[in-house]
Design a protein around this motif. Sequence first.
Motif, PDB file in Angstrom:
ATOM      1  N   ASN A 161      59.051  72.503  39.534  1.00 30.70           N
ATOM      2  CA  ASN A 161      60.198  71.621  39.692  1.00 30.70           C
ATOM      3  C   ASN A 161      60.652  71.102  38.334  1.00 30.70           C
ATOM      4  OD1 ASN A 161      61.058  68.476  40.028  1.00 30.70           O
ATOM      5  ND2 ASN A 161      61.882  69.730  41.676  1.00 30.70           N
ATOM      6  N   TYR A 191      63.912  69.434  38.223  1.00 31.03           N
ATOM      7  CA  TYR A 191      64.844  68.342  38.511  1.00 31.03           C
ATOM      8  C   TYR A 191      64.753  67.973  39.977  1.00 31.03           C
ATOM      9  CZ  TYR A 191      69.106  65.848  39.682  1.00 31.03           C
ATOM     10  OH  TYR A 191      69.978  64.914  40.170  1.00 31.03           O
ATOM     11  N   ASP A 192      64.831  66.668  40.240  1.00 33.47           N
ATOM     12  CA  ASP A 192      64.925  66.163  41.603  1.00 33.47           C
ATOM     13  C   ASP A 192      65.928  65.023  41.590  1.00 33.47           C
ATOM     14  OD1 ASP A 192      63.307  66.282  44.381  1.00 33.47           O
ATOM     15  OD2 ASP A 192      63.902  64.207  43.948  1.00 33.47           O
ATOM     16  N   GLU A 193      66.648  64.849  42.693  1.00 36.38           N
ATOM     17  CA  GLU A 193      67.709  63.840  42.694  1.00 36.38           C
ATOM     18  C   GLU A 193      67.179  62.445  42.418  1.00 36.38           C
ATOM     19  OE1 GLU A 193      69.878  63.643  46.345  1.00 36.38           O
ATOM     20  OE2 GLU A 193      68.082  63.733  47.608  1.00 36.38           O
ATOM     21  N   ASP A 238      65.277  61.764  40.080  1.00 41.84           N
ATOM     22  CA  ASP A 238      65.324  61.630  38.617  1.00 41.84           C
ATOM     23  C   ASP A 238      66.679  61.108  38.148  1.00 41.84           C
ATOM     24  OD1 ASP A 238      62.812  62.854  38.630  1.00 41.84           O
ATOM     25  OD2 ASP A 238      63.674  64.850  38.359  1.00 41.84           O
ATOM     26  N   VAL A 254      71.014  62.278  37.771  1.00 46.87           N
ATOM     27  CA  VAL A 254      71.669  63.314  36.974  1.00 46.87           C
ATOM     28  C   VAL A 254      71.647  62.980  35.487  1.00 46.87           C
ATOM     29  CG1 VAL A 254      73.165  64.170  38.812  1.00 46.87           C
ATOM     30  CG2 VAL A 254      73.943  62.276  37.370  1.00 46.87           C
ATOM     31  N   SER A 297      69.192  62.479  33.812  1.00 48.36           N
ATOM     32  CA  SER A 297      68.036  63.157  33.204  1.00 48.36           C
ATOM     33  C   SER A 297      68.390  64.580  32.771  1.00 48.36           C
ATOM     34  CB  SER A 297      66.863  63.198  34.194  1.00 48.36           C
ATOM     35  OG  SER A 297      67.178  64.009  35.323  1.00 48.36           O
ATOM     36  N   LEU A 298      69.574  65.061  33.159  1.00 48.34           N
ATOM     37  CA  LEU A 298      70.007  66.415  32.818  1.00 48.34           C
ATOM     38  C   LEU A 298      71.040  66.366  31.693  1.00 48.34           C
ATOM     39  CD1 LEU A 298      70.602  67.879  36.404  1.00 48.34           C
ATOM     40  CD2 LEU A 298      68.656  68.358  34.899  1.00 48.34           C
ATOM     41  N   SER A 328      67.777  69.352  44.099  1.00 48.04           N
ATOM     42  CA  SER A 328      66.585  69.674  43.304  1.00 48.04           C
ATOM     43  C   SER A 328      66.782  71.050  42.666  1.00 48.04           C
ATOM     44  CB  SER A 328      65.311  69.673  44.157  1.00 48.04           C
ATOM     45  OG  SER A 328      65.299  70.779  45.037  1.00 48.04           O
ATOM     46  N   HIS A 365      77.948  63.366  32.097  1.00 46.80           N
ATOM     47  CA  HIS A 365      77.628  63.455  33.533  1.00 46.80           C
ATOM     48  C   HIS A 365      78.796  63.139  34.449  1.00 46.80           C
ATOM     49  CE1 HIS A 365      73.922  62.479  31.241  1.00 46.80           C
ATOM     50  NE2 HIS A 365      73.501  63.548  31.888  1.00 46.80           N
TER      51      HIS A 365
END
Length: 384
Positions: free
Chosen positions: A57, A59-61, A63, A65, A67-68, A110, A272
């Motif tokens: 994994n 990315y997870d929601e 976290d 957006v 975090s991206l 995710s 974002h």
Amino acid sequence: MAVFAIQTNRNIQTTRPTFFARKFEASVNQEIVNQLDSFLFGSLPQGTPGLSSYWENMYDEADGVHSLSDALLTHFHAFARLGLTRATSSLQGDSSDTRCRYFAMGHPVSVHIYFLSDEFQGYLVRHHATNLATSKLETLETWVMPKKFFKFTNPPNSFNRLQLAEIGTDWDAKERIFRNFGNLMGPMDEPVGMQKWGKGPNVTVTVVWIDPTNVIAATYDILIDASAEFTHYRPPLNLPLRPGMWTVRVLHHWSPVAETRFLITPLTHHKHLPIRQEEALKVHNGPAKNSYMEQSFHGLNPILNIPVHLGEVEAAEHNAGLTGAKLERWVDSLVGEVWSAVDVCSTAPSGCPVMQTCRETAWSSLSPDPKSQLGPPRANGRVR
């Protein structure tokens, strides 16, 4: 610290005392983890689901957006849309049948990196979408796999030391892999060129980087020692890089040996949020004066037979100002050149009659993975 892999295990099998330090990392070598697991807990039965698979994994929601990076967020949205396009084409026949047609909703839920038998297989993106026939929200998972672009010249060059060339970011020189799996890159990234070599005499090769409008962005020579296995170099290119398909050629005595292509993806998001035209024009128009380095390589275009077409330049300048749905269509056309939507599944019963359930789909991150199931510690300290 280096990763403990199958080859490490062979190297330390000796009668004399051996002292070493290694870490286990399934994204580099899952097989040795399975061997250790078998040694500690006994072998799992042949045919056990997921035995050769590894899901990581990234990315997870939960976290958020934020975090991206904008480049990753752009790619993951594009991957989800590729999946919806595949779902639409899965039901052949009546064009008015909307049971497998979807409208994308919100950010990805995710993202997993997927490996099978220690080979990177692509990304698994879980995302929400509204089924147009039922108007109900469904959660789908899309598997996208990268296409291969490295190729030797035809007819082949007599120079045969080169085995592979690849462009990406986050090069791990110790493990000899790009940690940015699939090389998801945007205009503000700084790519590294990697070459893999076979043994042979010392030799010098020339590497040429060509942007989507056939501007030669960089060229440099690499001296390859007889024992060299890998070389890597990051040319100091001025940013932003022009979005689109780039080409990197490897030449020996200015004769083509091989080439590879890589994608610089335009951004649909800035900080974002959906990108505005003012921001898009800044990051999608290439570097100032179309100059990637202080030195110009324009004189090499006729020598290397790389023509500059005015139409391509004008199209690039037009695309640089795109926003909204038009920008998404441009992104999807580029991402679709490099990635294939292999399959789509649903986390629950779907309005699309041919849609598989993720739990019953071998590649899905929601499919059974008995080798990873651990219980509470027993009296003997074991968890399985």
